[in-house]
Design a protein around this motif. Structure first.
Motif: not given
Length: 570
Positions: A458-461, A463-464, A488, A492
């Motif tokens: 997943s793209q970090d942005v 996901y966060s 988490h 996800y």
């Protein structure tokens, strides 16, 4: 069951008669109503079939039971199966009769009109010669002098053709009789004259062939006044079931003979004379005490046998009915689906495509599926044990990646099978032949999609952002490691399920609507260019239409039968 003698002693208007009506009549009415629906061509209904060699006295027995004169004479008298439905009514109510055959139905107001009307019906269905027909004549009689009973009279068995009879008349009669007596739901009533060797009669031979143990066969001995002197004891042994054993045993009766008819002896007088005959005969009088002699006792036994038979068979009938409904519903549905294919193709030719409706339906189905898949349910104990088992050197509060990956892959795999099922559910609603290629391509793409999802990414942005939103929601207190792992996992899977919820409809729609429609149009254009008579090619096969209509009527009959059987069982 209530003996007829008691019934007469109490008076038919008394409480005993009402009890009799409540306990006996519903059983008989159930089967009569099912047969009137035509369900006997779909389900094996309990019945009593009357069989006998020619001149066995079969018609005389039925006359004595029904109180009406039936066709009689030499040769084949019964030329069509005759369903004789008798209903006991209260004393003082008028006699009623109703005759049905083919599309004809007539009310009969006098008993003496029955014989000639049956002869007319037989001539219409079997011709005026000596041939037979398998078509059923139904005669319903309502009288205070008859038992609650339904019998099916069958043609007498002929050994050789005589006169203008067809050469194969014997085999044709046996074939007709077999269609009834081979059914396990049929009680075989075998009529045999007392003045012949019972072991040589064709009727008993046929009954034994299809009922070897005699479980559903009842023997009736007639013409006891014609027994050779000195042979009375042998006849008594037969009636006592000591010679050829039948589980239902034997009865012996004495009906009107030809001389009695010439003297215009009434059936009521014949019943009285029968009683006197057995009472005064030294050999036969003990059979009265054993309830094995006379027409009234035969009527009582037959009613009891039929009611018991129906009570045992009704649950089986319901089971068979439900099984048939399921089987024929599937056949009917497939034929209706075939017709819908013709409609779809015709509409496309006319430019009436419905792809937007199809797209809308598919989107709705997929959307509902993935709303459920988004809810991640993992047991806290399972998760805690997995974290403990796979704990490495990370400090508390850090997520254990191997546990996270294990649960995530398991959950994604749970979504894979429903996706494939969804694809094929849609495939079944469309034309399978043209769709095979596209569904195969769609299947490959779906499997590829899920194989890619097993690579956790997943793209970090993104996901966060999702993780932050989840953490901000209120939650119940729980183990810290479990809480972090759940955050988490849920983060996800929400991202992954959103990906799947968008991608899977696109894959299915692309192949089942877009590519399918394109390919279908190509095929239709080739068809139009290759043959001018397109309407003829697209018209439904006549045999298929007739089969669908037959199945539709059959399902209607079975559904009505199921309703009646359900009410009866309640």
């Amino acid at each position: 069951m209530i003996p007829s003698a008691q019934l007469k002693g109490q008076g038919v208007n008394g409480t005993l008669y009402c009890h009799y009506e409540q306990k006996v009549r519903p059983y008989i009415d159930l089967i009569d109503s099912l047969r009137s629906l035509g369900v006997d061509q779909d389900l094996p209904l309990p019945s009593i079939a009357v069989i006998g060699d020619q001149s066995s006295g079969k018609s005389s027995v039925l006359e004595a039971l029904s109180g009406v004169s039936l066709p009689r004479g030499s040769g084949i008298v019964t030329r069509c199966p005759l369903e004789l439905k008798m209903k006991k009514i209260r004393a003082g109510e008028p006699w009623k009769g109703k005759l049905k055959y083919r599309d004809n139905e007539m009310d009969l107001n006098e008993p003496h009109s029955v014989e000639q009307e049956i002869v007319k019906a037989q001539n219409i269905m079997a011709g005026t010669g000596s041939s037979i027909s398998s078509e059923l004549i139904s005669l319903k009689i309502e009288s205070s002098e008859v038992p609650d009973l339904t019998l099916i009279d069958l043609p007498g068995i002929a050994r050789v053709a005589v006169g203008n009879q067809p050469k194969d008349i014997g085999e044709r009669i046996k074939g007709l009789i077999q269609t009834f007596i081979k059914k396990q739901e049929t009680i075989n009533l075998v009529v045999v004259p007392s003045n012949v060797d019972i072991a040589t009669t064709e009727a008993l031979k046929m009954a034994k062939e299809f009922d070897p143990t005699g479980q559903r066969t009842l023997g009736i001995l007639t013409k006891p006044d014609l027994i050779d002197k000195g042979n009375e004891e042998n006849i008594v042994d037969i009636v006592r079931n000591l010679v050829i054993e039948l589980k239902k045993g034997y009865m012996i009766v004495k009906c009107r003979g030809q001389q009695d008819i010439k003297k215009k002896l009434s059936l009521e007088e014949a019943i009285q004379n029968e009683r006197v005959f057995f009472e005064q005969h030294s050999y036969f009088s003990p059979l009265l005490d054993d309830m094995k002699a006379t027409i009234p006792l035969l009527a009582e036994k037959l009613t009891n046998e039929l009611v018991e038979h129906i009570s045992v068979s009704a649950p089986l009938c319901l089971h068979v009915c439900l099984t048939d409904i399921l089987k024929h519903s599937m056949q009917w549905y497939s034929l209706c689906k075939l017709q819908s294919y013709y409609d779809i193709i015709s509409s496309i030719i006319k430019g009436e495509e419905k792809s937007q409706d199809q797209e809308s339906k598919i989107f709705n189905q997929v959307r509902e599926k993935f709303e459920n898949w988004k809810r991640l349910e993992v047991g806290d104990l399972d998760m805690k044990n997995s974290i403990k088992k796979n704990r490495g050197k990370e400090l508390p509060g850090f997520i254990n990646y191997s546990t996270f990956e294990k649960f995530m892959k398991e959950h994604i795999e749970k979504a894979e099978a429903p996706s494939i099922q969804l694809l094929f559910a849609i495939v079944l609603c469309l034309i399978e032949d043209i769709l095979k290629k596209e569904s195969h391509e769609a299947e490959k793409m779906l499997y590829s999609q899920f194989n890619m999802e097993r690579i956790i990414f997943s793209q970090d942005v993104i996901y966060s952002k999702v993780l932050s939103t989840l953490k901000s929601k209120p939650r119940l207190p729980q183990d810290a490691d479990v809480s972090v792992m759940k955050d988490h996992l849920n983060t996800y899977f929400e991202i992954a399920s959103d990906r799947l919820a968008n991608q899977i409809p696109l894959i299915i729609l692309y192949h089942t609507v877009n590519q399918f429609g394109t390919e279908l149009q190509k095929q239709i254009l080739q068809l139009i260019q290759g043959d001018k008579n397109v309407n003829e090619l697209l018209s439904e096969n006549k045999d298929v239409a007739e089969k669908r209509n037959r199945l539709s009527k059959r399902l209607e009959r079975l559904s009505e039968a199921q309703e009646q059987l359900n009410k009866f069982s309640v």
